[in-house]
Design a protein around this motif. Structure first.
Motif: not given
Length: 403
Positions: A178-181, A188-189, A242-243, A267-268
């Motif tokens: 939820k945080y990343l979205l 995301v990988a 993206d992360a 990417v983070p």
């Protein structure tokens, strides 16, 4: 001369009797907060990595249990009983953990255990302690199967003596997703280390991330003893995520992040509580700024409920910090101690109180360092608070706390 010898003998006899009487009174008054130096002994075991890569976390757990036990003895919390700590090093290895559990189970004075750190180690420890009716409370295990079994659609508690004070991956993974979205990250990988903790965390994250509209661009695994991650990084870089979401612990996550940035994958990297430690930043290096981790609860130092624990731990003179799980270990030890107040009240010996201790722990409810402490029907904590941390200027900083 003979008369003098007789009188001397009488004097010596009287002195001996007086000293003996003084000794008896001293024994009656006793030490250790129990009011009796001949108090019965009950032990709380600790199973955690006290050496090796994860020892920073394990020693924080041990120290926090030592603090709780010391305080209970000083207060005379359980009249007639002295509590002791027996800490065993599991080296973060399942077989070593099993041996540690077997050793503790064979000691008739052991009535409860705080641990383990690793979910994979817990899988080996649970059946041993359960077979001996010894309560186990983990401050750090987050794999949901440890309390609810392998089928999430039909949860079933396998080990009635197993509890935990931390929340689980089926909460932690979705919280991260939820945080990343919300940050606008849609691709995301995922990478995990094939162990119970990492695999379970990635599975929970993946399900929630997809349900929220995100895409898993690449799903990869590593081995826990890998040092060179170039092959995996090459595959992930080609997917252009993206992360990266990593399931595992900081000894691998740090070098993985460092190597990824060095390879141009800027990417983070985000992980769970297994990477939330200053050691991750040391291993990941200067390029770790912007990396993320979720961890159980709110930041300990910000909690009003934890102020006394933080102060007492600092005053305790421990060489290591309490770390990510110290407050949870402190609460776990106090949950056992609260159970022992009931189970040891009329017990002849520690071993005979084991089963009653499990029952008593199931019903505990008190205000701990981390907040309210109580357990649901599966042995899980009823508190589901989590925090997202971000590496900022070389340090972890709380970014978002929620439940």
């Amino acid at each position: 001369m003979r008369k003098q010898l007789v009188l001397t003998g009488v004097t010596l006899l009287a002195t001996t009797m007086a000293l003996s009487a003084c000794g008896s009174r001293a024994e009656e008054t006793g030490t250790g907060g129990s009011g009796d130096t001949a108090a019965k002994v009950a032990k709380i075991g600790v199973i955690a990595p006290l050496s090796g890569d994860l020892s920073a976390l394990g020693l924080g757990i041990q120290n926090s249990v030592e603090l709780a036990v010391k305080q209970a003895n000083e207060k005379g919390t359980i009249p007639g009983w002295t509590l002791e700590v027996d800490a065993q090093d599991d080296q973060a290895l399942p077989d070593t953990g099993k041996n540690a559990a077997t050793k503790l189970a064979g000691d008739d004075e052991v009535v409860g255990v705080v641990g383990t750190l690793n979910s994979s180690v817990a899988q080996s420890v649970q059946p041993v302690l359960s077979g001996a009716n010894i309560a186990q409370i983990s401050p750090a295990n987050t794999n949901p199967t440890l309390t609810k079994g392998a089928d999430p659609a039909s949860p079933q508690r396998s080990y009635p003596g197993y509890f935990r004070t931390c929340t689980t991956d089926d909460v932690q993974g979705p919280f991260a997703a939820k945080y990343l979205l919300e940050q606008g990250i849609k691709s995301v990988a995922t990478i995990h280390d094939k162990k119970a903790y990492g695999q379970g965390l990635v599975a929970a994250f993946t399900e929630a991330f997809k349900a929220g509209g995100g895409t898993i661009a690449q799903a990869e695994t590593i081995n826990p003893d890998d040092k060179d991650f170039s092959a995996v990084i090459s595959k992930v870089k080609g997917a252009n995520p993206d992360a990266i979401y990593y399931g595992g612990e900081y000894p691998q996550a740090g070098p993985l992040a460092q190597q990824a940035k060095a390879a141009g994958l800027d990417v983070p990297l985000m992980g769970g509580d297994g990477i939330f430690d200053p050691a991750y930043i040391e291993l990941a290096g200067k390029t770790s700024d912007g990396d993320l981790a979720t961890s159980v609860g709110a930041p300990t130092e910000t909690l009003d409920s934890a102020k006394q624990f933080v102060s007492d731990y600092s005053a305790g003179g421990f060489e290591q910090p309490y770390g990510a799980y110290g407050a949870y270990a402190y609460d776990a030890a106090n949950a056992i101690i609260n159970g022992l107040k009931e189970s040891l009240a009329s017990a002849e010996d520690a071993k005979s109180a084991r089963e009653a201790t499990i029952t008593a722990i199931g019903g505990v409810s008190f205000d701990g360092a981390t907040g309210p402490v109580s357990f649901d029907e599966y042995g899980d904590t009823k508190t589901k608070v989590l925090t997202v941390y971000k590496v900022t200027d070389g340090k972890w900083a709380a970014d978002k706390t929620g439940s």
